[in-house]
Motif scaffolding. Structure first.
Motif, mmCIF file in Angstrom:
data_model
loop_
_atom_site.group_PDB
_atom_site.id
_atom_site.type_symbol
_atom_site.label_atom_id
_atom_site.label_comp_id
_atom_site.label_asym_id
_atom_site.label_seq_id
_atom_site.Cartn_x
_atom_site.Cartn_y
_atom_site.Cartn_z
ATOM 1 N N PHE A 38 0.829 -1.200 0.000
ATOM 2 C CA PHE A 38 0.000 0.000 0.000
ATOM 3 C C PHE A 38 0.870 1.259 0.000
ATOM 4 N N LYS A 39 1.893 1.256 0.848
ATOM 5 C CA LYS A 39 2.792 2.409 0.942
ATOM 6 C C LYS A 39 3.554 2.612 -0.354
ATOM 7 N N ALA A 40 4.019 1.541 -0.969
ATOM 8 C CA ALA A 40 4.756 1.643 -2.227
ATOM 9 C C ALA A 40 3.853 2.213 -3.323
ATOM 10 N N ARG A 41 2.600 1.784 -3.361
ATOM 11 C CA ARG A 41 1.683 2.313 -4.372
ATOM 12 C C ARG A 41 1.444 3.797 -4.129
ATOM 13 N N PHE A 42 1.211 4.165 -2.888
ATOM 14 C CA PHE A 42 1.007 5.571 -2.538
ATOM 15 C C PHE A 42 2.206 6.405 -2.976
ATOM 16 N N PHE A 50 0.665 12.730 -8.788
ATOM 17 C CA PHE A 50 -0.588 12.867 -8.044
ATOM 18 C C PHE A 50 -0.322 13.607 -6.737
ATOM 19 N N THR A 51 -1.320 14.328 -6.270
ATOM 20 C CA THR A 51 -1.198 14.958 -4.950
ATOM 21 C C THR A 51 -1.349 13.866 -3.892
ATOM 22 N N GLU A 52 -0.986 14.199 -2.659
ATOM 23 C CA GLU A 52 -1.142 13.225 -1.581
ATOM 24 C C GLU A 52 -2.600 12.818 -1.419
ATOM 25 N N GLN A 53 -3.506 13.799 -1.516
ATOM 26 C CA GLN A 53 -4.926 13.502 -1.372
ATOM 27 C C GLN A 53 -5.411 12.587 -2.498
ATOM 28 N N ILE A 58 -6.940 7.085 -4.349
ATOM 29 C CA ILE A 58 -6.727 5.954 -5.266
ATOM 30 C C ILE A 58 -6.415 4.690 -4.475
ATOM 31 N N VAL A 59 -5.534 4.803 -3.502
ATOM 32 C CA VAL A 59 -5.176 3.634 -2.695
ATOM 33 C C VAL A 59 -6.388 3.148 -1.900
ATOM 34 N N LYS A 60 -7.171 4.079 -1.369
ATOM 35 C CA LYS A 60 -8.367 3.692 -0.630
ATOM 36 C C LYS A 60 -9.357 2.959 -1.531
#
Length: 66
Positions: A38-42, A50-53, A58-60
């Motif tokens: 998950f962290k790697a994808r983020f 992409f912005t953090e938001q 997307i990850v969610k």
């Protein structure tokens, strides 16, 4: 379930609990390892613009699925 009413006996409940307890260390390790995905994808989403938001949304929504 050996009863016609479908209810578990106390022994069957205990067997289920014992199995759950035996599997817990493996599940905990699996969660720890999958969190790295998950962290790697983020991080990859952020790195590509992409912005953090946006990355978080997307990850969610998609998790680690492509």
């Amino acid at each position: 379930m050996d009863k016609p009413n479908g209810k578990l006996t106390p022994i069957e409940w205990q067997m289920l609990i014992d199995e759950l307890v035996a599997e817990m260390p493996y599940q905990i390790k699996m969660y720890a390892e999958s969190s790295k995905l998950f962290k790697a994808r983020f991080d990859a989403l952020i790195a590509t613009g992409f912005t953090e938001q946006q990355a978080l949304e997307i990850v969610k929504a998609r998790g680690i699925m492509i």
